[in-house]
Design a protein around this motif. Structure first.
Motif, PDB file in Angstrom:
ATOM      1  N   PHE A 175       0.843  -1.192   0.000  1.00 44.68           N
ATOM      2  CA  PHE A 175       0.000   0.000   0.000  1.00 44.68           C
ATOM      3  C   PHE A 175       0.877   1.241   0.000  1.00 44.68           C
ATOM      4  N   GLU A 176       0.708   2.060  -1.026  1.00 49.74           N
ATOM      5  CA  GLU A 176       1.480   3.292  -1.147  1.00 49.74           C
ATOM      6  C   GLU A 176       0.537   4.477  -1.144  1.00 49.74           C
ATOM      7  N   PHE A 177       0.767   5.379  -0.230  1.00 49.70           N
ATOM      8  CA  PHE A 177      -0.017   6.615  -0.226  1.00 49.70           C
ATOM      9  C   PHE A 177       0.936   7.748   0.100  1.00 49.70           C
TER      10      PHE A 177
ATOM     11  N   SER B 289      -2.927  10.026 -10.139  1.00 45.09           N
ATOM     12  CA  SER B 289      -3.954   9.418  -9.311  1.00 45.09           C
ATOM     13  C   SER B 289      -5.048   8.817 -10.182  1.00 45.09           C
TER      14      SER B 289
ATOM     15  N   ASN C  88      -8.637  13.772   3.307  1.00 47.67           N
ATOM     16  CA  ASN C  88      -9.471  12.564   3.288  1.00 47.67           C
ATOM     17  C   ASN C  88     -10.895  12.890   3.724  1.00 47.67           C
TER      18      ASN C  88
ATOM     19  N   GLN D 229      -8.973   1.825  -5.169  1.00 52.41           N
ATOM     20  CA  GLN D 229      -8.496   2.727  -6.204  1.00 52.41           C
ATOM     21  C   GLN D 229      -9.089   4.125  -6.068  1.00 52.41           C
TER      22      GLN D 229
ATOM     23  N   HIS E 102      -7.908   5.499  -2.046  1.00 57.52           N
ATOM     24  CA  HIS E 102      -6.562   5.234  -1.534  1.00 57.52           C
ATOM     25  C   HIS E 102      -6.613   4.485  -0.211  1.00 57.52           C
TER      26      HIS E 102
ATOM     27  N   GLY F 219      -9.038  12.497  -7.004  1.00 58.06           N
ATOM     28  CA  GLY F 219      -7.686  13.013  -7.112  1.00 58.06           C
ATOM     29  C   GLY F 219      -7.500  14.037  -8.203  1.00 58.06           C
TER      30      GLY F 219
ATOM     31  N   SER G 190      -7.823   7.883  -8.925  1.00 52.53           N
ATOM     32  CA  SER G 190      -9.068   8.305  -8.285  1.00 52.53           C
ATOM     33  C   SER G 190      -9.637   9.542  -8.964  1.00 52.53           C
TER      34      SER G 190
END
Length: 729
Positions: free
Chosen positions: A172-174, A190, A220, A440, A443, A195, A192
Motif C-alpha cells: 500500500f502506497e499513499f 492518481s 481525506n 483505487q 486510496h 484526485g 481516483s
C-alpha cells in the motif's frame, strides 16, 4: 490466605484456633481445598488413593492399583505375566490442549516469518522503484514489479487444490505529496476521480474559492465525513405494528417467499453471492424452523429480505410485475406495507444486526456471504450501517481478510470443481471487485485478498442439486436462462482485470511528454475491443456510444403495454436465453424483460465506456499540464476519452425512474464528481486545441450528472460535500 505451616498447626486438636476461622466461622477456602495432615486425619473420609491414568489389563481384572511402569508394571513383573496396556482414549481436555498447542505453533511460525516477509517486501519495492520505464508494449506497470506468472487453472476434475498466494503481497502506497515523482523520473497520476483536484494543471484552472473550500474539508474528507455521519437507527418497527417482539415468527410465508424471490430476480443476478436452489432448499427452512433465532441462516434470510424490499421498490419504480404475478405491470401485493419504510428493509436489517453480534467470530462461507450481502444493502441505499469508512460503499476489509485467511488455512484443500468450492470462488470474486473500486478511488489499504487472484479460478456456477427439490418458476421473465447473468458476471471479472491493467500501464507522466506510450495505449484499446467482441451473443453490443436521445429511445415510456413489446422483427421466442433490450437493428426497440436484465445490459456497455474513458484520462492530465506538447494523436485520445465520459446508460432510460436498482451508486457519484471537474477544466483551458476536443452536448450531460449527485446527496454526506464543491464552479 496462605496455608498455615505444619509446625504452627494445632496438635491433636479437633477444631482450628479462632484466628484461623473466617468471619463466618468456616475454614478458609485455601484450607478447604488443601487441608493440612491434621485436618485430613480428622475428616470422616480416608485420603483418596492414587488412581492410575492407564492401568494394565491384569491390574484392571484384579482391581489392584497399577503403578504404570513400562514395559511391565510391578504386579505383572512379580507374577511373571505379560503386561498389556490399552490405548488411552483422548478426552475433551486433551483435544483442547492439542488445539491450543497447534494455535501457538502457528502463531510462532507467523512471528518467525514476519522479518523475512518484511525484508522480501522491501526488496520487491526497491526493485519496483529502480526499474527504468519500458519503451514499447510492455504491459507491466512502469515502476512496479512484474507480476508472478499466472498459475495454470486447468486442473483435473475432483482434484482439491491447496491455495498458495501468488506473487508478492500488495504494497500500500499513499504518498503524502500529490503527484509524487518516482525514482525512474515518472510522475504517478492518481487513478481516483477525487484526485483530479490535486492535478497541477487542474489547480491552475479551478476557481480559487473551490480550492480554498477543498482545503478546508481536508485531504481525506470523504472518509472523514462518512465516519462522522449519524448512525443508522437501531429501533425496529414490527410488522404489523401490533405484532410485538415476536413479529418475525408471525410473518406470512407468502411475504417471506415474495421478498426472497424479488431479491433473487433483481439483485442476486448481477451480484451472484447466493445460490438460489440451496437457499430455498435449506437456508430458508432452517431459519423458519428456528423461529428466526440466533443462527447464521436467520441472518442470511433477514438480510435477503431487506434487499428484497429494495428489489420490490425497483419493480414498482419501473412498473415491472413482481415474480409470481401474471400481469404485465406492477401489482401491489397484500404485504406491500412491509416495504414502505425509510430506508426500505431497515427492520429486517436491524434484526440481522442484532443477531450477528453473537455470530461475528464465524468464518465460514455463510459468514462471508452475510457480510457481502450487508455491503450490497449499504451500496444500494448509500448507508454506512455504522461500519465506516468502508461498509457504506460495499467493502469490508476485516471480512475480506477473514476470507483470505479461510482460503489460506494450512493444508486447506479447496475443490473448485464441486459446488462448495465454486461458491467460495463466487464469494471471492464478488469481494475482490468491490474492494478494487474502493481501494483505487479512496486510496484505502488493500486487504491482501488480490494475492489469491491467480490461484482462485473464476466461478463455473456449478448448480446445487438435491434429490426431490425442483426450483419454482413463476412467470416467463423468471425463466430467463441463468447463463445470461453468469456470463455477465464473468465479463465483469474480465473487465476488472483490464481496468487494473490500464491503471498499472498508463497512469504515469513525464515532463518530456513522451508518456503515455502510443504502443501501450493501442494495445490496451485492442484488449478492450477483444473483450467486447468475445462476449456471448446475448451480451453483444455496438461500440458506438449512444447519445442521450438514442438512450431514451431504447427504453420506451413506462406505460408500455408489455415488458417485451417490440416494434419490428419480434423475437419468435420471447423467452430467449439471452434477451436483448438494445436494438437488434435500426428500427427495433425493446424494453428489458426484468430490472436485472436492464442492469446487466447497462453495466456491460457502461463498463466498456468507463474503460475507454480511463484510457484517455492520462492524456487529459497531459493536456492540462503541458498543452504545448500535445500531438494530434494525443488530441484524438482526449476526444475519444471525453466522448466515452458522456451518456452512461446506467443513469439513462429506465434508470431515470428505477433508481433503487442502480448498483454501486457511490462509485458512479465519484466518477461524476471527477468528470464534471475535467469538463470544466477542458472548457476553461487557454489552449484552443484542447477546448476543441469537447464533445457536443457536454453541458447537458453535466446537468444530468449534477442531478444524479443531488439525488444521492440525500443519503450520503460525502456525496453532499462533493456537490457543495461543484456548486462553487
Amino acid at each position: 490466605m496462605s496455608k498455615r505451616p505444619l509446625d504452627e498447626s494445632p496438635a491433636h486438636s479437633g477444631s482450628p484456633p479462632s484466628e484461623q476461622l473466617t468471619h463466618n466461622s468456616l475454614l478458609p477456602i485455601n484450607d478447604l481445598l488443601s487441608p493440612t495432615p491434621e485436618q485430613q486425619s480428622t475428616g470422616s473420609k480416608k485420603p483418596r488413593n492414587f488412581i492410575a491414568t492407564v492401568a494394565c489389563e491384569t491390574c484392571r481384572l484384579k482391581k489392584t492399583r497399577c503403578d504404570e511402569s513400562r514395559p511391565k508394571c510391578g504386579l505383572c513383573k512379580s507374577l511373571g505375566q505379560e503386561c498389556v496396556y490399552n490405548e488411552r482414549k483422548t478426552s475433551k481436555r486433551d483435544h483442547s490442549l492439542t488445539l491450543i498447542m497447534s494455535t501457538l505453533h502457528r502463531l510462532e511460525t507467523k512471528l518467525e516469518n514476519v522479518p523475512v516477509n518484511v525484508r522480501n517486501e522491501i526488496q520487491a519495492l526497491q526493485t519496483q522503484m529502480s526499474r527504468p520505464p519500458d519503451g514499447q508494449t510492455d504491459m507491466n506497470t512502469p515502476g512496479q514489479a512484474t507480476a508472478a506468472p499466472r498459475h495454470d487453472r486447468q486442473v483435473s476434475a475432483g482434484t482439491p487444490r491447496t491455495l498458495i498466494p501468488a506473487g508478492e503481497p500488495e504494497v500500500f502506497e499513499f504518498d503524502e505529496r500529490p503527484n509524487a515523482v518516482l525514482a525512474n523520473g515518472l510522475v504517478s497520476i492518481s487513478f481516483s476521480q477525487h484526485g483530479v483536484v490535486l492535478w497541477p494543471g487542474a489547480r491552475k484552472i479551478l476557481p480559487q474559492r473551490f480550492l480554498e473550500a477543498h482545503e478546508k474539508l481536508g485531504k481525506n474528507y470523504v472518509i472523514d465525513t462518512e465516519m462522522n455521519r449519524p448512525p443508522l437507527p437501531m429501533y425496529i418497527y414490527p410488522f404489523p405494528s401490533q405484532a410485538g417482539d415476536d413479529w418475525l415468527e408471525t410473518l406470512p410465508l407468502a411475504m417471506i417467499k415474495g421478498l426472497s424471490t424479488a431479491f433473487f430476480a433483481t439483485i442476486n443476478p448481477f451480484t451472484p453471492i447466493m445460490d438460489k436452489n440451496f437457499y430455498f432448499a435449506f437456508t430458508l427452512g432452517a431459519a423458519i424452523e428456528s423461529g428466526f433465532g440466533y443462527t447464521m441462516e436467520s441472518c442470511l434470510v433477514l438480510i435477503i429480505m431487506a434487499l428484497g424490499c429494495l428489489a420490490v421498490h425497483a419493480h414498482h419504480e419501473g412498473d415491472y410485475p413482481l415474480p409470481g404475478s401474471r400481469g404485465n405491470h406492477f401489482e401491489p401485493p397484500e404485504w406491500l406495507g412491509v416495504v414502505q419504510e425509510e430506508p426500505p428493509g431497515l427492520r429486517f436489517f436491524n434484526e440481522a444486526r442484532r443477531r450477528i453480534g453473537f455470530l461475528m467470530c464465524d468464518n465460514d462461507i455463510q459468514s462471508c456471504q452475510f457480510y457481502l450481502l450487508s455491503s450490497a444493502n449499504r451500496v444500494q441505499s448509500l448507508l454506512s450501517a455504522n461500519s465506516p469508512p468502508y461498509g457504506f460503499m460495499g467493502y469490508d476489509p476485516p471480512r475480506c481478510y477473514r476470507l483470505s485467511l479461510d482460503l489460506n488455512k494450512p493444508s486447506h484443500d479447496v475443490n473448485f470443481d464441486e459446488w462448495e468450492g465454486d461458491m467460495k470462488s463466487r464469494v471471492f470474486w464478488n469481494c475482490l471487485m468491490n474492494e478494487t473500486i474502493l481501494v483505487q478511488e479512496l486510496h484505502l489499504p488493500p486487504s491482501g485478498l488480490s494475492r489469491f487472484e491467480e490461484v482462485v479460478p473464476i466461478p463455473k456456477f456449478i448448480g446445487f442439486e438435491t434429490l426431490g427439490f425442483v426450483p419454482a418458476r413463476f412467470s416467463p421473465a423468471d425463466e430467463i436462462d441463468d447463463s445470461f447473468f453468469q456470463y455477465h458476471f464473468l465479463a465483469q471479472v474480465a473487465h476488472r482485470i483490464i481496468l487494473t491493467r490500464i491503471r498499472h500501464s498508463l497512469y504515469f507522466y513525464s515532463d518530456s511528454g513522451t508518456f503515455p506510450k502510443p504502443a501501450v495505449n493501442a494495445e490496451l484499446h485492442h484488449q478492450l475491443e477483444q473483450w467486447r467482441l468475445n462476449l456471448p451473443s446475448g451480451l453483444q453490443f455496438s461500440d458506438i456510444p449512444p447519445t442521450a436521445t438514442a438512450a431514451t429511445a431504447a427504453t420506451p415510456a413506462l406505460n408500455t403495454t408489455s415488458p417485451q413489446t417490440t416494434t419490428a422483427s419480434p423475437n419468435p421466442n420471447p423467452i430467449s436465453p439471452h434477451p436483448l433490450s438494445s436494438t437488434t437493428n435500426t428500427t427495433t426497440t425493446t424494453r428489458p424483460l426484468t430490472p436485472a436484465v436492464a442492469v446487466a445490459e447497462a453495466m456491460l456497455r457502461g463498463r466498456y465506456m468507463i474503460a475507454k474513458f480511463h484510457i484517455g484520462r492520462p492524456y487529459l492530465y497531459k493536456a492540462l499540464r503541458i498543452p504545448s506538447l500535445l500531438t494530434e494523436d494525443d488530441l484524438e485520445q482526449i476526444r475519444r476519452g471525453l466522448q466515452n465520459a458522456m451518456d452512461w446508460p446506467i443513469i439513462h432510460g429506465i434508470f431515470r425512474d428505477m433508481k433503487s436498482c442502480i448498483p454501486i451508486k457511490f462509485a458512479f457519484c465519484s466518477q461524476f464528481f471527477g468528470q464534471i471537474l475535467l469538463f470544466y477544466c477542458i472548457a476553461q483551458s487557454p489552449d484552443p486545441r484542447v477546448r476543441g476536443t469537447l464533445p457536443a452536448g457536454w453541458e447537458r450531460w453535466n446537468q444530468e450528472m449534477l442531478r444524479f449527485l443531488e439525488d444521492c446527496a440525500l443519503y450520503s454526506p460525502a456525496v453532499a460535500k462533493d456537490l457543495e464543491l461543484l456548486r462553487l464552479l
